[in-house]
Motif scaffolding. Structure first.
Motif, short mmCIF file in Angstrom:
data_model
loop_
_atom_site.label_atom_id
_atom_site.label_comp_id
_atom_site.label_asym_id
_atom_site.label_seq_id
_atom_site.Cartn_x
_atom_site.Cartn_y
_atom_site.Cartn_z
N ILE A 35 19.20 20.93 65.06
CA ILE A 35 18.14 20.21 65.95
C ILE A 35 18.86 19.16 66.49
O ILE A 35 18.25 18.66 67.72
N GLY A 36 19.72 18.41 65.93
CA GLY A 36 20.42 17.43 66.34
C GLY A 36 21.27 17.78 67.81
O GLY A 36 21.37 17.06 68.63
N ASP A 37 21.95 18.93 67.59
CA ASP A 37 22.59 19.59 68.63
C ASP A 37 21.75 19.57 69.96
O ASP A 37 21.99 19.41 71.07
N VAL A 38 20.44 20.23 69.68
CA VAL A 38 19.75 20.50 70.64
C VAL A 38 19.14 19.20 71.50
O VAL A 38 18.96 18.96 72.48
N GLY A 39 18.85 18.03 70.65
CA GLY A 39 18.57 16.93 71.03
C GLY A 39 19.80 16.34 71.80
O GLY A 39 19.28 15.62 72.84
N GLU A 40 20.75 16.41 71.45
CA GLU A 40 21.92 15.59 71.86
C GLU A 40 22.16 16.49 73.62
O GLU A 40 22.44 15.78 74.62
N GLY A 41 21.93 17.71 73.46
CA GLY A 41 22.14 18.52 74.81
C GLY A 41 20.83 18.23 75.83
O GLY A 41 21.12 18.06 76.97
N PHE A 42 19.67 18.05 75.18
CA PHE A 42 18.60 17.64 76.02
C PHE A 42 18.95 16.17 76.59
O PHE A 42 18.55 15.93 77.69
N GLY A 43 19.58 15.37 75.78
CA GLY A 43 19.68 14.02 76.43
C GLY A 43 21.01 14.00 77.22
O GLY A 43 20.74 13.11 78.28
N ASP A 44 21.79 14.80 76.98
CA ASP A 44 22.98 15.11 78.07
C ASP A 44 22.38 15.29 79.72
O ASP A 44 22.67 15.28 80.31
N PHE A 45 21.26 16.54 79.39
CA PHE A 45 20.73 17.05 80.61
C PHE A 45 20.09 16.08 81.30
O PHE A 45 20.27 15.78 82.52
N VAL A 46 19.30 15.26 80.66
CA VAL A 46 18.34 14.24 81.24
C VAL A 46 19.19 13.26 81.84
O VAL A 46 19.04 12.61 83.06
N ALA A 47 20.23 12.66 81.08
CA ALA A 47 21.22 11.93 81.57
C ALA A 47 21.88 12.39 82.98
O ALA A 47 22.16 11.46 83.86
N GLY A 48 22.16 13.45 82.95
CA GLY A 48 22.88 14.20 84.39
C GLY A 48 21.69 14.27 85.21
O GLY A 48 22.28 14.04 86.53
N VAL A 49 20.71 14.46 85.12
CA VAL A 49 19.68 14.56 86.06
C VAL A 49 19.32 13.05 86.79
O VAL A 49 19.48 13.06 88.19
N PHE A 50 19.82 12.04 86.10
CA PHE A 50 19.45 10.67 86.76
C PHE A 50 20.88 10.07 87.26
O PHE A 50 20.78 8.82 87.41
N ASP A 51 21.95 10.86 86.96
CA ASP A 51 23.11 10.35 87.46
C ASP A 51 23.33 10.61 89.03
O ASP A 51 22.58 11.25 89.71
#
Length: 51
Positions: A35-51
């Motif tokens: 679950i932590g890995d999924v959350g981290e991946g989702f966070g990386d995705f969102v950060a990548g969208v707003f870069d």
């Protein structure tokens, strides 16, 4: 039958924790790690969208 399944599942979980605590802890740790890995991946995705 629908009421029996949740009670049977709960009884199995309690039995598993009581008689195999190390294995139960390992399973919970693995699930929470996933679950932590999924959350981290989702966070990386969102950060990548707003870069």
């Amino acid at each position: 039958m629908k009421k029996l399944i949740p009670w049977a599942a709960l009884a199995f979980v309690v039995f598993f924790i009581a008689y195999r605590p190390q294995e139960a802890a390992s399973i919970v740790s693995t699930i929470l790690g996933g679950i932590g890995d999924v959350g981290e991946g989702f966070g990386d995705f969102v950060a990548g969208v707003f870069d």
